[in-house]
Scaffold this motif. Structure first.
Motif, PDB file in Angstrom:
ATOM      1  N   UNK A  36      37.599  60.184  35.175  1.00  0.00           N
ATOM      2  CA  UNK A  36      37.032  58.437  34.348  1.00  0.00           C
ATOM      3  C   UNK A  36      36.766  59.007  32.805  1.00  0.00           C
ATOM      4  N   UNK A  37      37.432  57.480  32.258  1.00  0.00           N
ATOM      5  CA  UNK A  37      37.548  57.581  30.629  1.00  0.00           C
ATOM      6  C   UNK A  37      36.262  56.173  30.212  1.00  0.00           C
ATOM      7  N   UNK A  38      35.779  56.537  29.630  1.00  0.00           N
ATOM      8  CA  UNK A  38      35.243  55.131  29.160  1.00  0.00           C
ATOM      9  C   UNK A  38      34.479  55.336  27.282  1.00  0.00           C
ATOM     10  N   UNK A  56      46.005  53.474  36.695  1.00  0.00           N
ATOM     11  CA  UNK A  56      45.224  53.064  37.889  1.00  0.00           C
ATOM     12  C   UNK A  56      44.301  51.764  37.236  1.00  0.00           C
ATOM     13  N   UNK A  57      44.886  50.625  36.633  1.00  0.00           N
ATOM     14  CA  UNK A  57      44.048  49.627  36.074  1.00  0.00           C
ATOM     15  C   UNK A  57      43.129  49.742  34.847  1.00  0.00           C
ATOM     16  N   UNK A  58      42.455  48.536  34.845  1.00  0.00           N
ATOM     17  CA  UNK A  58      41.295  48.624  34.194  1.00  0.00           C
ATOM     18  C   UNK A  58      40.243  48.175  33.635  1.00  0.00           C
ATOM     19  N   UNK A  59      38.618  48.592  33.510  1.00  0.00           N
ATOM     20  CA  UNK A  59      37.610  47.429  33.663  1.00  0.00           C
ATOM     21  C   UNK A  59      37.084  47.371  32.402  1.00  0.00           C
ATOM     22  N   UNK A  60      37.389  45.939  31.477  1.00  0.00           N
ATOM     23  CA  UNK A  60      36.538  46.039  30.583  1.00  0.00           C
ATOM     24  C   UNK A  60      35.152  44.731  30.541  1.00  0.00           C
ATOM     25  N   UNK A  61      34.154  45.375  30.045  1.00  0.00           N
ATOM     26  CA  UNK A  61      32.652  44.620  29.959  1.00  0.00           C
ATOM     27  C   UNK A  61      32.334  44.430  28.533  1.00  0.00           C
ATOM     28  N   UNK A  62      32.293  43.013  28.211  1.00  0.00           N
ATOM     29  CA  UNK A  62      32.175  42.627  26.409  1.00  0.00           C
ATOM     30  C   UNK A  62      30.753  42.888  27.140  1.00  0.00           C
ATOM     31  N   UNK A  63      30.254  43.267  25.462  1.00  0.00           N
ATOM     32  CA  UNK A  63      29.015  43.764  25.232  1.00  0.00           C
ATOM     33  C   UNK A  63      28.138  42.953  24.819  1.00  0.00           C
ATOM     34  N   UNK A  64      29.272  42.455  23.366  1.00  0.00           N
ATOM     35  CA  UNK A  64      28.573  41.503  22.273  1.00  0.00           C
ATOM     36  C   UNK A  64      29.605  40.944  22.282  1.00  0.00           C
ATOM     37  N   UNK A  65      29.976  39.241  21.464  1.00  0.00           N
ATOM     38  CA  UNK A  65      30.814  38.591  20.022  1.00  0.00           C
ATOM     39  C   UNK A  65      31.681  37.588  21.400  1.00  0.00           C
ATOM     40  N   UNK A 105      33.207  45.691  23.708  1.00  0.00           N
ATOM     41  CA  UNK A 105      33.441  46.123  25.178  1.00  0.00           C
ATOM     42  C   UNK A 105      33.767  47.118  25.796  1.00  0.00           C
ATOM     43  N   UNK A 106      33.091  47.683  26.327  1.00  0.00           N
ATOM     44  CA  UNK A 106      33.168  48.570  27.474  1.00  0.00           C
ATOM     45  C   UNK A 106      34.237  49.169  27.826  1.00  0.00           C
ATOM     46  N   UNK A 107      35.278  49.573  27.758  1.00  0.00           N
ATOM     47  CA  UNK A 107      36.224  50.248  28.394  1.00  0.00           C
ATOM     48  C   UNK A 107      37.007  51.533  29.334  1.00  0.00           C
ATOM     49  N   UNK A 108      36.986  51.278  30.529  1.00  0.00           N
ATOM     50  CA  UNK A 108      37.167  52.277  31.552  1.00  0.00           C
ATOM     51  C   UNK A 108      38.571  52.472  32.436  1.00  0.00           C
ATOM     52  N   UNK A 109      38.747  53.596  31.877  1.00  0.00           N
ATOM     53  CA  UNK A 109      40.243  53.695  33.019  1.00  0.00           C
ATOM     54  C   UNK A 109      40.263  54.851  33.222  1.00  0.00           C
ATOM     55  N   UNK A 110      40.894  55.668  34.373  1.00  0.00           N
ATOM     56  CA  UNK A 110      40.972  56.234  35.307  1.00  0.00           C
ATOM     57  C   UNK A 110      42.241  56.950  34.995  1.00  0.00           C
ATOM     58  N   UNK A 111      42.469  58.577  34.207  1.00  0.00           N
ATOM     59  CA  UNK A 111      42.891  59.056  34.151  1.00  0.00           C
ATOM     60  C   UNK A 111      44.514  59.279  35.252  1.00  0.00           C
ATOM     61  N   UNK A 112      45.631  59.274  34.941  1.00  0.00           N
ATOM     62  CA  UNK A 112      46.545  59.438  35.900  1.00  0.00           C
ATOM     63  C   UNK A 112      46.778  60.775  36.487  1.00  0.00           C
ATOM     64  N   UNK A 113      47.164  61.919  37.597  1.00  0.00           N
ATOM     65  CA  UNK A 113      47.155  62.838  37.534  1.00  0.00           C
ATOM     66  C   UNK A 113      47.720  63.845  36.131  1.00  0.00           C
ATOM     67  N   UNK A 114      48.652  63.507  35.520  1.00  0.00           N
ATOM     68  CA  UNK A 114      48.937  63.725  34.722  1.00  0.00           C
ATOM     69  C   UNK A 114      48.026  64.013  33.236  1.00  0.00           C
ATOM     70  N   UNK A 115      47.024  62.962  33.215  1.00  0.00           N
ATOM     71  CA  UNK A 115      46.280  62.962  31.458  1.00  0.00           C
ATOM     72  C   UNK A 115      46.542  61.250  31.196  1.00  0.00           C
ATOM     73  N   UNK A 116      47.346  60.855  31.645  1.00  0.00           N
ATOM     74  CA  UNK A 116      47.740  59.721  31.092  1.00  0.00           C
ATOM     75  C   UNK A 116      46.453  58.574  31.377  1.00  0.00           C
TER      76      UNK A 116
END
Length: 131
Positions: A36-38, A56-65, A105-116
């Motif tokens: 997990x990376x946020x 692995x895709x990305x979740x964006x959650x807009x917190x302001x603006x 926004x908050x950006x949440x991703x999952x790294x690939x097995x190589x860390x990318x």
């Protein structure tokens, strides 16, 4: 359980991946086996990412603006505080603030097995924002 009380310093988004003024704050990057990376990403008016994709895709959650997001081949879509966007794995896209407003926004991703976590593409040509 681990509580993080001290965060890395804010860092400016590098010009090869961002247009305009963009600041990144790392919120979470737990040790393995978590992938997990946020980040909290702060865009000044007109600031936005280059084209990019996430393994692995990305979740964006807009917190302001207010801002915009666009997937390759799709329309420019408005996003505002409270909106959550799911970007499919491998889907080329960009996102950022509108021309007259800040956006965070908050950006949440999952790294690939190589860390990318991201594969960067070209900077976005001049943005055409919807009215």
């Amino acid at each position: 359980m681990h509580i993080t009380r001290n965060r890395p310093d804010s860092r400016q988004g590098p010009a090869e991946h961002f247009t305009g003024t963009v600041w990144l704050d790392e919120i979470a990057a737990p040790d393995a086996p978590s992938r997990l990376r946020m980040f909290s990403v702060h865009f000044a008016p007109g600031g936005h990412t280059a084209w990019h994709r996430h393994p692995h895709g990305q979740v964006l959650h807009v917190t302001e603006g207010e801002g915009f997001v666009q997937r390759e081949g799709g329309p420019v879509e408005p996003i505002r505080a409270g909106d959550t966007v799911w970007i499919e794995p491998g889907e080329s896209h960009w996102h950022g603030a509108g021309p007259r407003t800040f956006m965070t926004h908050l950006a949440v991703v999952e790294a690939a097995e190589d860390g990318t976590t991201v594969d960067w593409g070209d900077l976005v040509d001049a943005c055409t924002y919807p009215n």
